[in-house]
Design an enzyme around this catalytic site. Structure first.
Site, short mmCIF file in Angstrom:
data_model
loop_
_atom_site.label_atom_id
_atom_site.label_comp_id
_atom_site.label_asym_id
_atom_site.label_seq_id
_atom_site.Cartn_x
_atom_site.Cartn_y
_atom_site.Cartn_z
N ASP A 62 0.80 -1.22 0.00
CA ASP A 62 0.00 0.00 0.00
C ASP A 62 0.83 1.27 0.00
OD1 ASP A 62 0.89 -0.52 2.60
OD2 ASP A 62 -1.11 -0.98 3.36
N ASN A 128 -8.05 -3.41 14.54
CA ASN A 128 -9.40 -3.83 14.17
C ASN A 128 -9.38 -5.02 13.21
OD1 ASN A 128 -8.47 -2.69 11.83
ND2 ASN A 128 -10.02 -1.09 11.68
N HIS A 130 -7.55 -5.18 10.45
CA HIS A 130 -7.28 -4.87 9.03
C HIS A 130 -5.96 -5.50 8.58
CE1 HIS A 130 -5.25 -0.76 10.11
NE2 HIS A 130 -4.30 -1.59 9.73
N GLU A 135 -9.96 -2.36 5.52
CA GLU A 135 -10.65 -2.14 6.80
C GLU A 135 -11.86 -3.06 6.90
OE1 GLU A 135 -9.38 -0.23 9.01
OE2 GLU A 135 -8.24 1.35 8.03
C1 F6R Z 1 1.36 -1.48 6.24
C2 F6R Z 1 0.04 -2.08 6.37
C3 F6R Z 1 -0.78 -2.02 7.62
C4 F6R Z 1 0.01 -2.34 8.88
C5 F6R Z 1 -0.90 -2.30 10.11
C6 F6R Z 1 -0.11 -2.42 11.39
O1 F6R Z 1 1.90 -1.70 4.94
O2 F6R Z 1 -0.40 -2.61 5.42
O3 F6R Z 1 -1.85 -2.93 7.53
O4 F6R Z 1 0.58 -3.60 8.77
O5 F6R Z 1 -1.63 -1.10 10.15
O6 F6R Z 1 0.69 -1.29 11.55
P1 F6R Z 1 1.91 -1.26 12.60
O7 F6R Z 1 2.87 -2.28 12.14
O8 F6R Z 1 2.48 0.13 12.50
O9 F6R Z 1 1.31 -1.58 13.92
#
Ligand code: F6R
Length: 239
Positions: A62, A128, A130, A135
């Site tokens: 992403d 959550n 995701h 989401e």
């Molecule tokens: C990042 C991504 C997100 C993160 C998730 C956890 O490329 O796709 O889904 O993996 O938000 O974020 P952290 O690792 O910062 O807790």
């Protein structure tokens, strides 16, 4: 899903690197990569290793819409800093957050993934449930698309920006179907804030309301979490 519980994120990063290194030595050529705080210890092990990456292709999950690659908060910048500057790859793909035509770009990105099937996909997980920026409520059939970020995700990510108004409101993100097409998936999670999402992912009912639950249907998933993230799990998962 195979679950590996490590004492902390340092050991978790080392374990994740072991899996990637072994996969690459056994012929994996295309890696799906993630950003965020979770994979940092993995990338640290990676750059300190003598692993040659010059014939590897990477495809990132992403990127924020509206951030240039040289913006320190962009995922392009993150990947350069944490991995690519020190370990040059043959080719790296990160979604173009500055594209003027998001719809066509998403189709092109799907084509890139089709042309370069992902051997090992790395994932983090949101509180959550995701995965990438998919989401709750995202269809399991989704492919690369633009996502409006939820208030919670904007709030969680605001820690990286000077103020919350600077956090982009949308992102370009691989869909759940793209993620599920990977041959092997490695999901990492550290800290107690992830404990509920990890429990839901492994023990909950499969539902689009908790996107990560779809991973129960994938034939080859390894979950690496520290003791804090594993604290709500049934004893059978604790090694
Ligand atoms: C990042 C991504 C997100 C993160 C998730 C956890 O490329 O796709 O889904 O993996 O938000 O974020 P952290 O690792 O910062 O807790």
């Amino acid at each position: 899903m195979k679950v590996i519980v490590t004492e902390n994120k340092i050991q978790g990063g080392a374990k994740a690197f072991e899996i990637f290194e072994k996969g690459i030595k056994n012929g994996a050529k295309v890696l799906g990569l993630a950003t965020g705080s979770t994979p940092e210890t993995l990338y640290q092990n990676w750059v300190e290793s003598d692993l040659n990456c010059s014939d590897l292709i990477s495809i990132n999950l992403d990127e924020y819409v509206g951030l240039k690659p040289d913006n320190p908060q962009s995922y392009h910048y993150f990947m350069q800093k944490h991995l690519f500057d020190k370990k040059p790859f043959k080719k790296t793909y990160v979604p173009d957050g500055m594209t003027e035509d998001v719809k066509s770009f998403c189709k092109e990105y799907d084509q890139i993934i089709k042309d370069n099937p992902i051997d090992i996909q790395l994932l983090g997980i949101g509180r959550n449930g995701h995965i990438a920026f998919n989401e709750p409520g995202t269809p399991f059939t989704s492919t690369t698309h633009e996502v409006k970020l939820t208030e919670n995700t904007i709030k969680a990510n605001s820690r990286f920006f000077d103020n919350i108004d600077e956090v982009p409101k949308s992102a370009i993100c691989m869909g759940i179907a793209n993620i599920m097409s990977a041959k092997k998936i490695v999901l990492m999670a550290f800290g107690e804030k992830k404990a509920h999402a990890i429990k839901e992912m492994l023990e909950g009912e499969i539902s689009e309301e908790v996107p990560a639950t779809i991973l129960q249907k994938h034939p080859d998933v390894t979950v690496i979490c520290d003791e804090a993230a594993a604290q709500e799990l049934d004893d059978k998962y604790k090694n």
